[in-house]
Design an enzyme around this catalytic site. Structure first.
Site, PDB file in Angstrom:
ATOM      1  N   SER A   1       3.139   4.035  13.681  1.00  0.00           N
ATOM      2  CA  SER A   1       2.002   3.380  14.302  1.00  0.00           C
ATOM      3  C   SER A   1       0.800   4.331  14.332  1.00  0.00           C
ATOM      4  CB  SER A   1       2.477   2.711  15.819  1.00  0.00           C
ATOM      5  OG  SER A   1       3.345   1.883  15.777  1.00  0.00           O
ATOM      6  N   LYS A   2      -0.499   3.640  14.313  1.00  0.00           N
ATOM      7  CA  LYS A   2      -1.689   4.332  14.049  1.00  0.00           C
ATOM      8  C   LYS A   2      -2.821   3.781  15.509  1.00  0.00           C
ATOM      9  CE  LYS A   2      -1.952   3.130   9.753  1.00  0.00           C
ATOM     10  NZ  LYS A   2      -2.677   2.974   8.461  1.00  0.00           N
TER      11      LYS A   2
ATOM     12  N   ASP B   1      -1.113  -7.496   9.488  1.00  0.00           N
ATOM     13  CA  ASP B   1      -2.140  -6.267   8.792  1.00  0.00           C
ATOM     14  C   ASP B   1      -2.867  -6.787   7.423  1.00  0.00           C
ATOM     15  OD1 ASP B   1       0.441  -6.814   7.560  1.00  0.00           O
ATOM     16  OD2 ASP B   1       0.611  -4.420   7.444  1.00  0.00           O
TER      17      ASP B   1
ATOM     18  N   ASP C   1      -2.953  -2.825   0.143  1.00  0.00           N
ATOM     19  CA  ASP C   1      -2.499  -1.871   1.033  1.00  0.00           C
ATOM     20  C   ASP C   1      -1.257  -1.260   0.505  1.00  0.00           C
ATOM     21  OD1 ASP C   1      -1.371  -0.532   3.393  1.00  0.00           O
ATOM     22  OD2 ASP C   1      -1.931  -2.070   4.789  1.00  0.00           O
TER      23      ASP C   1
ATOM     24  N   THR D   1      14.014  16.038 -14.298  1.00  0.00           N
ATOM     25  CA  THR D   1      14.344  14.705 -13.338  1.00  0.00           C
ATOM     26  C   THR D   1      13.447  14.208 -12.437  1.00  0.00           C
ATOM     27  OG1 THR D   1      16.610  15.228 -13.986  1.00  0.00           O
ATOM     28  CG2 THR D   1      16.460  13.470 -12.367  1.00  0.00           C
TER      29      THR D   1
END
Length: 279
Positions: free
Chosen positions: A12-13, A101, A120, A177
């Site tokens: 969460s921001k 969002d 996004d 790889t």
């Protein structure tokens, strides 16, 4: 102060915005939790007079978050995906099931450029298209860079893609790889975004401005063939359009908005698509 919350399933921001000046005073990110700790996970609520929330977390997380905030803050606004908002009609059969969002990104993008493609680049890469008249077509969801890598179960070789790498380097064949996996994942992601954008614009007969947001926007940006802009605060800008609280927001000035990117000529998009179909 206004507290804006962008609550994800895992991360969460938040940011604090000054009501009088519209300046962003502070911002941060925390792991999403059932019980927030004001002053630790999020800012002390004593300085907050209003909260705006975009959440795709579990319903219980949103419910408990809203209950906590409403005990200490007078105004708590929760964004919802709706059939229509701000001149945009949602393309989902069930609008409420569109991730909020994504809806915030669509609304912010439409306010900035009119029709647009909003991308996004997070855990998943989502692409949404809205035409100049405001008709949202729907969108696409593909695994993000991290999810693609996790699906290969590489264990200790799970080395992240360097966000400062140049596109030419990331698109070249890997020489070990880890490089082979990282470059393959990167090629898959940017090829999908390029192809989807071209296919939709060709079908609709219009080239759209392209806007990117999300944690991997900067690295994905390097592999795109289309002019575009990165807008880290695009979800927050969607909250601003839905719940304008400052003079700047009411005047349509959105936080961190980039100069609108030019849409490429449709003929160029179609030529690129035709060439890719020959390969």
């Amino acid at each position: 102060m206004i507290l804006d919350l962008d609550i994800g399933n895992t991360l969460s921001k938040w940011r604090l915005k000054d009501v009088a000046s519209s300046e962003i005073r502070s911002r941060g990110a925390v792991w999403t939790r059932e019980e927030w700790r004001p002053g630790a996970d999020i800012p002390d609520l004593d300085v907050v007079e209003a909260v705006r929330i975009s959440s795709v977390a579990r319903a219980s997380v949103l419910r408990d978050t809203v209950a906590l905030l409403r005990r200490q803050v007078g105004a708590v606004h929760v964004a919802r995906s709706t059939p229509e908002a701000l001149g945009v009609s949602c393309g989902y059969e069930e609008p409420a099931r569109l991730g909020v969002d994504r809806w915030m990104g669509v609304l912010a993008g439409y306010q900035l450029t009119g029709g647009c493609c909003s991308v996004d680049c997070g855990s998943a890469i989502t692409m949404d298209f809205v035409l100049p008249g405001g008709r949202h077509l729907g969108g696409y969801i593909i695994p993000g860079l991290r999810l693609m890598k996790e699906s290969l179960k590489l264990g200790t070789r799970n080395v992240a893609i360097d966000p400062d790498s140049e596109a030419d380097e990331l698109l070249a064949p890997g020489r070990n790889t880890v490089e082979a996996v990282n470059h393959g994942i990167y090629m898959s992601a940017v090829s999908a975004v390029n192809r989807i954008y071209s296919e939709v614009c060709d079908r609709e007969g219009v080239a759209l401005p392209l806007l990117l947001t999300g944690g991997d926007a900067r690295v994905v940006s390097r592999g795109l063939r289309v002019p575009h802009a990165i807008w880290p605060d695009m979800v927050y800008a969607g909250l601003e359009t839905c719940f304008p609280m400052t003079a700047a927001e009411r005047a349509g000035r959105l936080s961190g908005a980039p100069p609108p990117p030019p849409a490429p000529p449709l003929e160029k998009v179609r030529a690129s698509l035709a060439f890719s179909m020959l390969l």
